[in-house]
Design a protein around this motif. Structure first.
Motif, PDB file in Angstrom:
ATOM      1  N   ARG A   1       0.833  -1.204   0.000  1.00 57.62           N
ATOM      2  CA  ARG A   1       0.000   0.000   0.000  1.00 57.62           C
ATOM      3  C   ARG A   1       0.869   1.256   0.000  1.00 57.62           C
ATOM      4  O   ARG A   1       0.595   2.198  -0.740  1.00 57.62           O
ATOM      5  CB  ARG A   1      -0.915  -0.015   1.227  1.00 57.62           C
ATOM      6  CG  ARG A   1      -1.876   1.168   1.290  1.00 57.62           C
ATOM      7  CD  ARG A   1      -2.753   1.091   2.529  1.00 57.62           C
ATOM      8  NE  ARG A   1      -3.618   2.263   2.616  1.00 57.62           N
ATOM      9  CZ  ARG A   1      -4.801   2.360   2.032  1.00 57.62           C
ATOM     10  NH1 ARG A   1      -5.273   1.349   1.328  1.00 57.62           N
ATOM     11  NH2 ARG A   1      -5.528   3.463   2.152  1.00 57.62           N
ATOM     12  N   THR A   2       1.918   1.255   0.813  1.00 58.32           N
ATOM     13  CA  THR A   2       2.824   2.408   0.866  1.00 58.32           C
ATOM     14  C   THR A   2       3.553   2.577  -0.453  1.00 58.32           C
ATOM     15  O   THR A   2       3.707   3.704  -0.951  1.00 58.32           O
ATOM     16  CB  THR A   2       3.845   2.231   2.007  1.00 58.32           C
ATOM     17  OG1 THR A   2       3.142   2.154   3.251  1.00 58.32           O
ATOM     18  CG2 THR A   2       4.814   3.391   2.053  1.00 58.32           C
ATOM     19  N   ARG A   3       4.001   1.484  -1.041  1.00 58.34           N
ATOM     20  CA  ARG A   3       4.710   1.558  -2.317  1.00 58.34           C
ATOM     21  C   ARG A   3       3.805   2.086  -3.420  1.00 58.34           C
ATOM     22  O   ARG A   3       4.233   2.906  -4.246  1.00 58.34           O
ATOM     23  CB  ARG A   3       5.257   0.177  -2.689  1.00 58.34           C
ATOM     24  CG  ARG A   3       6.266   0.230  -3.839  1.00 58.34           C
ATOM     25  CD  ARG A   3       7.088  -1.036  -3.929  1.00 58.34           C
ATOM     26  NE  ARG A   3       6.317  -2.161  -4.440  1.00 58.34           N
ATOM     27  CZ  ARG A   3       6.010  -3.226  -3.734  1.00 58.34           C
ATOM     28  NH1 ARG A   3       6.394  -3.337  -2.472  1.00 58.34           N
ATOM     29  NH2 ARG A   3       5.326  -4.216  -4.279  1.00 58.34           N
ATOM     30  N   ILE A   4       2.558   1.655  -3.426  1.00 58.39           N
ATOM     31  CA  ILE A   4       1.597   2.155  -4.421  1.00 58.39           C
ATOM     32  C   ILE A   4       1.344   3.647  -4.213  1.00 58.39           C
ATOM     33  O   ILE A   4       1.345   4.433  -5.162  1.00 58.39           O
ATOM     34  CB  ILE A   4       0.267   1.364  -4.323  1.00 58.39           C
ATOM     35  CG1 ILE A   4       0.486  -0.085  -4.759  1.00 58.39           C
ATOM     36  CG2 ILE A   4      -0.807   2.033  -5.192  1.00 58.39           C
ATOM     37  CD1 ILE A   4      -0.670  -0.996  -4.408  1.00 58.39           C
TER      38      ILE A   4
ATOM     39  N   GLY B   1      -0.342   2.973 -15.136  1.00 59.74           N
ATOM     40  CA  GLY B   1       0.980   3.575 -14.995  1.00 59.74           C
ATOM     41  C   GLY B   1       1.462   3.560 -13.558  1.00 59.74           C
ATOM     42  O   GLY B   1       2.650   3.333 -13.284  1.00 59.74           O
ATOM     43  N   ILE B   2       0.557   3.796 -12.615  1.00 58.10           N
ATOM     44  CA  ILE B   2       0.913   3.767 -11.193  1.00 58.10           C
ATOM     45  C   ILE B   2       1.299   2.353 -10.785  1.00 58.10           C
ATOM     46  O   ILE B   2       2.274   2.142 -10.055  1.00 58.10           O
ATOM     47  CB  ILE B   2      -0.261   4.295 -10.350  1.00 58.10           C
ATOM     48  CG1 ILE B   2      -0.448   5.793 -10.612  1.00 58.10           C
ATOM     49  CG2 ILE B   2      -0.019   4.033  -8.863  1.00 58.10           C
ATOM     50  CD1 ILE B   2      -1.739   6.357 -10.061  1.00 58.10           C
ATOM     51  N   ALA B   3       0.546   1.372 -11.265  1.00 54.76           N
ATOM     52  CA  ALA B   3       0.857  -0.024 -10.952  1.00 54.76           C
ATOM     53  C   ALA B   3       2.240  -0.399 -11.478  1.00 54.76           C
ATOM     54  O   ALA B   3       3.027  -1.055 -10.779  1.00 54.76           O
ATOM     55  CB  ALA B   3      -0.214  -0.947 -11.546  1.00 54.76           C
ATOM     56  N   ALA B   4       2.557   0.033 -12.702  1.00 59.92           N
ATOM     57  CA  ALA B   4       3.860  -0.270 -13.284  1.00 59.92           C
ATOM     58  C   ALA B   4       4.978   0.384 -12.482  1.00 59.92           C
ATOM     59  O   ALA B   4       6.023  -0.220 -12.226  1.00 59.92           O
ATOM     60  CB  ALA B   4       3.901   0.193 -14.741  1.00 59.92           C
ATOM     61  N   ALA B   5       4.759   1.642 -12.066  1.00 60.24           N
ATOM     62  CA  ALA B   5       5.778   2.353 -11.293  1.00 60.24           C
ATOM     63  C   ALA B   5       5.990   1.699  -9.930  1.00 60.24           C
ATOM     64  O   ALA B   5       7.111   1.698  -9.395  1.00 60.24           O
ATOM     65  CB  ALA B   5       5.373   3.817 -11.118  1.00 60.24           C
ATOM     66  N   ALA B   6       4.919   1.151  -9.358  1.00 58.12           N
ATOM     67  CA  ALA B   6       5.011   0.501  -8.047  1.00 58.12           C
ATOM     68  C   ALA B   6       5.415  -0.965  -8.158  1.00 58.12           C
ATOM     69  O   ALA B   6       5.633  -1.626  -7.144  1.00 58.12           O
ATOM     70  CB  ALA B   6       3.677   0.606  -7.315  1.00 58.12           C
ATOM     71  N   ARG B   7       5.484  -1.468  -9.387  1.00 59.89           N
ATOM     72  CA  ARG B   7       5.832  -2.864  -9.668  1.00 59.89           C
ATOM     73  C   ARG B   7       4.835  -3.825  -9.021  1.00 59.89           C
ATOM     74  O   ARG B   7       5.197  -4.803  -8.375  1.00 59.89           O
ATOM     75  CB  ARG B   7       7.267  -3.179  -9.210  1.00 59.89           C
ATOM     76  CG  ARG B   7       8.317  -2.325  -9.882  1.00 59.89           C
ATOM     77  CD  ARG B   7       9.730  -2.771  -9.544  1.00 59.89           C
ATOM     78  NE  ARG B   7       9.970  -2.804  -8.105  1.00 59.89           N
ATOM     79  CZ  ARG B   7      10.263  -1.725  -7.380  1.00 59.89           C
ATOM     80  NH1 ARG B   7      10.353  -0.535  -7.964  1.00 59.89           N
ATOM     81  NH2 ARG B   7      10.483  -1.838  -6.083  1.00 59.89           N
ATOM     82  N   VAL B   8       3.563  -3.493  -9.193  1.00 62.09           N
ATOM     83  CA  VAL B   8       2.485  -4.364  -8.716  1.00 62.09           C
ATOM     84  C   VAL B   8       1.454  -4.490  -9.830  1.00 62.09           C
ATOM     85  O   VAL B   8       1.536  -3.810 -10.857  1.00 62.09           O
ATOM     86  CB  VAL B   8       1.813  -3.798  -7.437  1.00 62.09           C
ATOM     87  CG1 VAL B   8       2.823  -3.668  -6.300  1.00 62.09           C
ATOM     88  CG2 VAL B   8       1.144  -2.452  -7.721  1.00 62.09           C
ATOM     89  N   SER B   9       0.463  -5.314  -9.612  1.00 61.60           N
ATOM     90  CA  SER B   9      -0.580  -5.495 -10.612  1.00 61.60           C
ATOM     91  C   SER B   9      -1.635  -4.401 -10.487  1.00 61.60           C
ATOM     92  O   SER B   9      -1.785  -3.776  -9.432  1.00 61.60           O
ATOM     93  CB  SER B   9      -1.249  -6.860 -10.441  1.00 61.60           C
ATOM     94  OG  SER B   9      -1.974  -6.900  -9.219  1.00 61.60           O
TER      95      SER B   9
ATOM     96  N   VAL C   1      -3.578  -2.544  -6.995  1.00 60.23           N
ATOM     97  CA  VAL C   1      -3.866  -1.118  -6.774  1.00 60.23           C
ATOM     98  C   VAL C   1      -5.341  -0.934  -6.473  1.00 60.23           C
ATOM     99  O   VAL C   1      -5.720  -0.223  -5.527  1.00 60.23           O
ATOM    100  CB  VAL C   1      -3.471  -0.282  -8.015  1.00 60.23           C
ATOM    101  CG1 VAL C   1      -3.871   1.180  -7.819  1.00 60.23           C
ATOM    102  CG2 VAL C   1      -1.972  -0.376  -8.281  1.00 60.23           C
ATOM    103  N   GLN C   2      -6.182  -1.576  -7.253  1.00 63.11           N
ATOM    104  CA  GLN C   2      -7.629  -1.461  -7.048  1.00 63.11           C
ATOM    105  C   GLN C   2      -8.054  -2.112  -5.746  1.00 63.11           C
ATOM    106  O   GLN C   2      -8.989  -1.640  -5.079  1.00 63.11           O
ATOM    107  CB  GLN C   2      -8.361  -2.081  -8.239  1.00 63.11           C
ATOM    108  CG  GLN C   2      -8.133  -1.321  -9.542  1.00 63.11           C
ATOM    109  CD  GLN C   2      -8.669  -2.049 -10.752  1.00 63.11           C
ATOM    110  OE1 GLN C   2      -8.686  -3.284 -10.789  1.00 63.11           O
ATOM    111  NE2 GLN C   2      -9.097  -1.292 -11.759  1.00 63.11           N
ATOM    112  N   HIS C   3      -7.372  -3.172  -5.343  1.00 59.26           N
ATOM    113  CA  HIS C   3      -7.685  -3.841  -4.073  1.00 59.26           C
ATOM    114  C   HIS C   3      -7.447  -2.899  -2.900  1.00 59.26           C
ATOM    115  O   HIS C   3      -8.260  -2.830  -1.964  1.00 59.26           O
ATOM    116  CB  HIS C   3      -6.824  -5.093  -3.914  1.00 59.26           C
ATOM    117  CG  HIS C   3      -6.833  -5.668  -2.525  1.00 59.26           C
ATOM    118  ND1 HIS C   3      -7.921  -6.331  -1.988  1.00 59.26           N
ATOM    119  CD2 HIS C   3      -5.877  -5.649  -1.547  1.00 59.26           C
ATOM    120  CE1 HIS C   3      -7.635  -6.705  -0.744  1.00 59.26           C
ATOM    121  NE2 HIS C   3      -6.409  -6.302  -0.448  1.00 59.26           N
TER     122      HIS C   3
END
Length: 222
Positions: free
Chosen positions: A14-17, A37-45, A49-51
């Protein structure tokens, strides 16, 4: 896992996102930034992010709340420990500059947090000026609220105009190098008195005698 069923991995993600979103919103604005784009920058799916945040608007609200809390906490530490402390200055540069980059974009794009930040900053500045702090003199003003509001506007303006200031100074003012030069110039300006007491007194007297609109002093409609 805490009492709410949140694991440390959840909090880290959550903090990384959120931190990635701060940078993406600062770079592209709320309209230009995307969940993908935010998901890619945070290296998550995208799903993660939506979760954690649901929609992009909810993510922006989380970033706004984090920015406000960080600035309030930094200002309170400045009040408690003094801005001359090297440890505080290092922390302020490390923590506050990314937040300032985000807030600079929010102030331009328009954001409830940006408006709240400005109002909070005026209130905090007025309180600081009224109560006094080590190394600070008493303002020579009969309108402390206006004094605090204008001082805040000048400081916020530096954030909004950071691209132009960065170009003029040859370094990003939201980087360590550019911020150091900007901050030193601010100190020099605050330490100087460019106008003589006579000029100030004459200008103040003229402004105090300036008639308000509709009192016989002329108006834009004439």
């Amino acid at each position: 896992m805490d009492g709410r069923g949140t694991t440390s991995e959840d909090l880290t993600a959550r903090t990384r996102i959120r931190d990635a979103a701060l940078l993406e919103f600062a770079e592209h604005g709320v309209r230009g930034a995307t969940i993908r784009g935010i998901a890619a920058a945070a290296r998550v799916s995208v799903g993660l992010v939506q979760h954690h945040f649901g929609t992009k608007e909810q993510l922006r609200e989380a970033c706004d709340a984090h920015a406000l809390e960080t600035i309030r906490r930094t200002k309170q530490r400045a009040f408690d420990e003094g801005m001359g402390d090297p440890g505080f200055m290092a922390m302020a540069v490390e923590v506050a500059l990314p937040i300032q980059r985000y807030m600079a974009r929010a102030l331009v794009d328009g954001s409830p947090a940006a408006a709240q930040l400005f109002d909070d900053a005026v209130a905090f500045t007025e309180e600081l000026l009224a109560s006094g702090a080590p190394g600070m003199g008493t303002p020579n003003t009969s309108d402390l609220h206006a004094y605090a509001a204008v001082m805040t506007g000048m400081n916020v303006g530096l954030m909004v105009l950071h691209e132009h200031l960065s170009r003029a100074l040859g370094a990003d003012t939201l980087s360590r190098e550019g911020y150091r030069r900007l901050a030193l110039a601010i100190l020099d300006i605050n330490d100087d008195r460019l106008m003589s007491p006579e000029i100030v007194a004459h200008a103040r007297a003229a402004l105090q005698q300036l008639p308000a609109a509709g009192t016989g002093g002329g108006s834009d409609a004439e």
